[in-house]
Design an enzyme around this catalytic site. Sequence first.
Site, PDB file in Angstrom:
ATOM      1  N   ASP A   1      70.264  25.905  43.270  1.00 23.80           N
ATOM      2  CA  ASP A   1      68.889  25.750  41.725  1.00 23.80           C
ATOM      3  C   ASP A   1      69.394  24.421  41.846  1.00 23.80           C
ATOM      4  O   ASP A   1      69.019  24.941  40.112  1.00 23.80           O
ATOM      5  CB  ASP A   1      68.796  27.133  41.184  1.00 23.80           C
ATOM      6  CG  ASP A   1      67.003  26.766  40.984  1.00 23.80           C
ATOM      7  OD1 ASP A   1      65.833  26.667  41.671  1.00 23.80           O
ATOM      8  OD2 ASP A   1      67.703  27.661  39.401  1.00 23.80           O
TER       9      ASP A   1
ATOM     10  N   GLU B   1      66.138  20.962  34.827  1.00 26.86           N
ATOM     11  CA  GLU B   1      66.681  21.714  34.511  1.00 26.86           C
ATOM     12  C   GLU B   1      67.804  22.918  34.487  1.00 26.86           C
ATOM     13  O   GLU B   1      68.413  23.040  33.040  1.00 26.86           O
ATOM     14  CB  GLU B   1      65.183  23.784  34.356  1.00 26.86           C
ATOM     15  CG  GLU B   1      63.601  23.175  33.865  1.00 26.86           C
ATOM     16  CD  GLU B   1      63.044  22.940  35.737  1.00 26.86           C
ATOM     17  OE1 GLU B   1      61.761  23.469  35.093  1.00 26.86           O
ATOM     18  OE2 GLU B   1      63.098  22.450  36.516  1.00 26.86           O
TER      19      GLU B   1
END
Length: 697
Positions: A468, A472
Amino acid sequence: MNSIYDITYTVFGFKEIPSGIIRGVLKKEIGKELIERILKGIHKQEAKVLKFLIHKVYAGCDCWKDREWILIAISDVFKKHMSSKYPAPNGIAPLLEIVGTIVRGCEAPIKMDYKALLSVAIFPLHNEDQIFQDEIPVISAFHEELVYVLIGYVSKEPSMSPAIIKKLLQMWPKSNSKKEILFLQELEKLLEYLPAPTFNTIATPFLDRLCSCIRHPHFLVAERALQFFKNDYFLSLSREHSPTMVPAVLPSLLDSSHWNPSVNKFAASVVEILEGQDRVVFERAAKGYWEKGDRHTKDWKGATERRLKEMDPARGKAVEEEIGVQVPQKIQGIGYYSLVFGQLLGNGSYSSVRYAKVIQPGTMPSTWPEVAVKIVEKSFIKAQDYQNNIARELQILAKLSHPNIVSLNSVFETEEKIFMVMEYAEKGDLHGWIYNLGSLAEETAKFLIGEVICGLEVVHLNGIIFGDLKPENILIHKTGHVKLTDFGSSLFEKELVDWNKEEYHVERAKEELNRKMNASNQPKSNESPEKKKIVHGTAAYVAPEIILGEKPSKESDLWSLGCVFYQCLAGKTPVWAEEEAQLHQKIVKFSDQRTFPKHFSPEAIDLTDKLMQKDPLNRLGASQQFLNLKSHPFFNGLVWENLNMQEAPIIKKGTIEPKKHKKWSRRQFSTLLAPLPESYTFAEDKFSLPIIPELPQ
């Protein structure tokens, strides 16, 4: 057209210009035409101006007669929308916001003219049965504004709540699960304004509907219904009316044998809540449940406990057993009372992150170590079967030690929460920098992406797939150096040895509705990831082979790295679409259709192109050949040896200006962590029109 409306909006927006002047310009006939125009699916900027003008004209009227025609015209537009074969739902939202400001300005009791508007024009909008693609209901385009209006009524006159709730229950959708979720959200909001003594007037139809939704085959509908028991006001209603609530709801909870284990676990936790609220009432209801039909048994206590164990196999296990990993404490003796908590740093769907300082007795507070504390709700990891992911994340953080990877200092727990004490990154994350600056200069991207590569190389050398990688999850330390964080979606490469593509597609099909919804995309099974093989990530950064059902790999992380690099320079991801299915299609076709902004240097274009090859083995750095990646011409001048020991350069703004209104500039949830829709809060940045005080009729 936009410049004309900008001027109109600016001129009429001056407070010094009386509303009477606007009324003089916008005559009744013109006003009706403008209201009609909103329905035609006009440009957003035009809709913004028209909403403002209509609102200001209504507010400036000095008698009821002048206002009445506007309400009638808006009502007619709503009726026209409902009768249209090809509705333009985006035009309904701004008109509903205007109505919301009008209703909120009413005096209690609300006059019949406004109540007539509710029954004739507002409520019928719930009957909107048309759908967009992927079975998304058209009502979703204006549902928040619709609820905004209804809350205006019940907040002014709470005694209207029972009738409004009953009407909503009568209009409940028959065959659209996504619309049912919207109705559940609306119902929960309306219940917050229901006077407690009037609950019995809606108890029968409400509890029938709630129980029906708890038993719903679509797991998101069932979960949304069970979430009522997380609402403080609803729990107070449940306690006060437990003799009515518990016997009605308990059978649906104990009958729970949903195909989705997380629904059963959630139902089991609600049973425990009801038992704790009123034990006498609960025991009477449970005894009655087990004495009926084929279930008949005198040992109702034992039967209830066995049923709860079936619903939640992990029931009663210690958190240490669930997590199954120990992490050495780098800050010795740290615990809850060793910390002084400060501001909230961020929120996820199952956790929050807070700034804290570790108390050092005998020293000044200004010298105490700074940390970031990730606080995980045990109820979530239990209900969502997230234990394996937490265990893996802790194992990875304990295993990895590198200056470009966030360090885990300690883990401890309380009765309800797990606390992960981690390294604090004072300068936030990379997403925040891109969001605020618009884009980054190439020399800045060179250093930051270089450090991301250093951290990612260590992750891969330890046999781990990050899973992922996105802005962020890239933190900026106060020194300006990069820290990779959030390994909740990571996998050990050895877990994927027996990967089965067909099995993946079978499991993925079970979650298909979940992926298409603007709702939760949580993991939904009590099978471990070693068995399920369901891959989670963030849609805009997922590699095409994963979308096609192939095994995730370290090369998949290289695709994500290419996306992050592109976003640093362009201010947005290389591929974007509003709908996830369309986004996936674009990602799969990206290699054949790629284009680059004019300000990209030839070296930046080449690096992006080589990282985002459709064939994973053709990607630069594939097969752990990070030396090839580091040798790319874009990184010329970067001294890789001890890069993290060098002084970090100042982060500089790039060519692209900030575009904060764009949806792709918002924080992106991973598929694993995307939450169910939050309760409507009617934020001021969305509902900005001022309330219009009522005039005497």
